[in-house]
Design a protein around this motif. Structure first.
Motif, PDB file in Angstrom:
ATOM      1  N   GLY A 162     -64.464 -20.757 -17.639  1.00 51.36           N
ATOM      2  CA  GLY A 162     -62.895 -20.344 -17.771  1.00 51.36           C
ATOM      3  C   GLY A 162     -62.478 -19.132 -17.687  1.00 51.36           C
ATOM      4  O   GLY A 162     -61.289 -19.128 -17.935  1.00 51.36           O
ATOM      5  N   LEU A 163     -63.285 -18.260 -17.399  1.00 50.81           N
ATOM      6  CA  LEU A 163     -62.822 -16.777 -17.207  1.00 50.81           C
ATOM      7  C   LEU A 163     -62.221 -16.369 -18.583  1.00 50.81           C
ATOM      8  O   LEU A 163     -61.060 -15.624 -18.540  1.00 50.81           O
ATOM      9  CB  LEU A 163     -61.777 -16.648 -15.825  1.00 50.81           C
ATOM     10  N   LEU A 164     -62.616 -16.700 -19.605  1.00 49.76           N
ATOM     11  CA  LEU A 164     -61.904 -16.420 -20.912  1.00 49.76           C
ATOM     12  C   LEU A 164     -62.481 -15.145 -21.512  1.00 49.76           C
ATOM     13  O   LEU A 164     -61.894 -14.685 -22.608  1.00 49.76           O
ATOM     14  CB  LEU A 164     -62.124 -17.643 -21.921  1.00 49.76           C
ATOM     15  N   GLU A 165     -63.614 -14.674 -21.137  1.00 47.06           N
ATOM     16  CA  GLU A 165     -64.024 -13.322 -21.572  1.00 47.06           C
ATOM     17  C   GLU A 165     -65.152 -12.770 -20.633  1.00 47.06           C
ATOM     18  O   GLU A 165     -65.617 -13.321 -19.670  1.00 47.06           O
ATOM     19  CB  GLU A 165     -64.900 -13.668 -22.807  1.00 47.06           C
ATOM     20  N   GLY A 166     -65.276 -11.330 -20.768  1.00 40.87           N
ATOM     21  CA  GLY A 166     -66.126 -10.785 -19.970  1.00 40.87           C
ATOM     22  C   GLY A 166     -67.709 -10.635 -20.482  1.00 40.87           C
ATOM     23  O   GLY A 166     -67.946 -11.522 -21.518  1.00 40.87           O
ATOM     24  N   GLY A 167     -68.346  -9.775 -19.987  1.00 40.59           N
ATOM     25  CA  GLY A 167     -69.745  -9.619 -20.614  1.00 40.59           C
ATOM     26  C   GLY A 167     -70.927 -10.608 -19.721  1.00 40.59           C
ATOM     27  O   GLY A 167     -72.083 -10.447 -20.186  1.00 40.59           O
ATOM     28  N   PHE A 168     -70.533 -11.287 -18.534  1.00 40.50           N
ATOM     29  CA  PHE A 168     -71.420 -12.247 -18.042  1.00 40.50           C
ATOM     30  C   PHE A 168     -72.078 -11.345 -16.914  1.00 40.50           C
ATOM     31  O   PHE A 168     -71.365 -10.847 -16.110  1.00 40.50           O
ATOM     32  CB  PHE A 168     -70.690 -13.412 -17.603  1.00 40.50           C
ATOM     33  N   GLY A 169     -73.228 -11.698 -16.609  1.00 36.29           N
ATOM     34  CA  GLY A 169     -74.032 -11.744 -15.511  1.00 36.29           C
ATOM     35  C   GLY A 169     -74.209 -12.668 -14.444  1.00 36.29           C
ATOM     36  O   GLY A 169     -73.806 -13.600 -14.755  1.00 36.29           O
ATOM     37  N   GLY A 170     -74.331 -12.253 -13.006  1.00 28.56           N
ATOM     38  CA  GLY A 170     -74.376 -13.267 -12.114  1.00 28.56           C
ATOM     39  C   GLY A 170     -72.918 -13.433 -11.424  1.00 28.56           C
ATOM     40  O   GLY A 170     -72.300 -12.701 -11.602  1.00 28.56           O
ATOM     41  N   GLU A 171     -72.978 -14.591 -10.795  1.00 32.92           N
ATOM     42  CA  GLU A 171     -71.611 -14.919 -10.198  1.00 32.92           C
ATOM     43  C   GLU A 171     -71.054 -16.076 -10.138  1.00 32.92           C
ATOM     44  O   GLU A 171     -71.562 -17.120 -10.619  1.00 32.92           O
ATOM     45  CB  GLU A 171     -71.766 -14.900  -8.432  1.00 32.92           C
ATOM     46  N   ILE A 172     -69.569 -16.094 -10.461  1.00 28.06           N
ATOM     47  CA  ILE A 172     -68.896 -17.199 -10.495  1.00 28.06           C
ATOM     48  C   ILE A 172     -67.881 -17.370  -9.727  1.00 28.06           C
ATOM     49  O   ILE A 172     -67.221 -16.529  -9.224  1.00 28.06           O
ATOM     50  CB  ILE A 172     -68.261 -17.125 -12.033  1.00 28.06           C
ATOM     51  N   THR A 173     -67.868 -18.380  -8.891  1.00 30.06           N
ATOM     52  CA  THR A 173     -66.852 -18.925  -7.682  1.00 30.06           C
ATOM     53  C   THR A 173     -65.995 -19.914  -8.092  1.00 30.06           C
ATOM     54  O   THR A 173     -66.574 -20.838  -8.500  1.00 30.06           O
ATOM     55  CB  THR A 173     -67.824 -18.910  -6.357  1.00 30.06           C
ATOM     56  N   ILE A 174     -64.684 -19.802  -8.072  1.00 36.73           N
ATOM     57  CA  ILE A 174     -63.830 -20.965  -8.483  1.00 36.73           C
ATOM     58  C   ILE A 174     -62.935 -21.266  -7.402  1.00 36.73           C
ATOM     59  O   ILE A 174     -62.302 -20.230  -7.009  1.00 36.73           O
ATOM     60  CB  ILE A 174     -63.012 -20.928  -9.843  1.00 36.73           C
TER      61      ILE A 174
END
Length: 232
Positions: A64-76
């Motif tokens: 949901g792109l609600l916060e940062g701090g994630f690694g890797g890739e998210i494609t929407i």
């Protein structure tokens, strides 16, 4: 006679590639997500199954792109979240995503209709059209006689129905639902989930639904299990 046209599969609505998330508490690093890979296809309703504390909510926050701090890739919807600036990420959430939470989070000073109208106004929908859409959804959810009631005047099941209508108001391509009926009794939970699934399928949206309930998960198109930070 010409050859039949081959129907190519549509692109995924969301793609997760090696998604990771860690938290540090008291000097100890906790790996909540440890390389999650996943795709959700157009029109597919996927149950994300796992016990409380397994990282389901964390994964939905990432999608949901609600916060940062994630690694890797998210494609929407073909757009890379990592390569999008703050405004672009906000536009992705507004234009392509809908959210339903365990607690309804309705605006207490607005009636049911206005709670469904407001997200449409934010998206630029004219008020008459937004009002018509809100009334259509609320009627479909059995709230035709409750549109003028504020959240405090509605039952738990009714509040969650309004939350479902709000999530679907802008016809998102992907609906993210985090234990959407977890705060309801079993009978009400079943009714709300059935209505949710019917409306999502009816408008052709995809959905990723986090739950710890095996029985509810079985009603969806596919079940994935989050275990030890990875999908099984």
């Amino acid at each position: 006679m010409s050859d039949p046209v081959t129907q190519l599969p549509s692109a995924p609505v969301v793609v997760l590639s090696n998604l990771t998330r860690s938290f540090t508490q008291g000097g100890v690093t906790i790996d909540v997500l440890r390389g999650v890979d996943m795709e959700v296809m157009p029109g597919e309703i996927v149950a994300l199954l796992g016990p409380s504390g397994s990282g389901k909510s964390t994964m939905l926050q990432a999608v949901g792109l609600l916060e940062g701090g994630f690694g890797g890739e998210i494609t929407i919807c073909g757009r890379s979240a990592e390569k999008s600036n703050g405004d672009a990420r906000t536009a992705l959430r507004r234009d392509h995503l809908g959210f339903v939470y365990q607690f309804h989070h309705l605006l207490p000073d607005f009636d049911a209709r206005e709670n469904v109208v407001l997200p449409q106004l934010v998206a630029g929908v004219p008020r008459p059209q937004a009002r018509e859409r809100a009334e259509e959804l609320l009627t479909a959810l059995g709230l035709g006689q409750r549109m003028d009631h504020r959240p405090s005047q509605l039952s738990g099941g009714e509040q969650q129905r309004v939350a479902v209508a709000r999530a679907l108001a802008n016809k998102p391509q992907l609906v993210l639902a985090d234990e959407p009926t977890g705060n309801l009794d079993e009978a009400t939970s079943d009714r709300v989930l059935e209505e949710f699934l019917r409306l999502v399928r009816g408008q052709g949206s995809s959905a990723l639904v986090a739950t710890h309930n095996e029985r509810l998960a079985a009603k969806m198109d596919r079940v994935v299990r989050l275990h030890d930070g990875k999908l099984a």
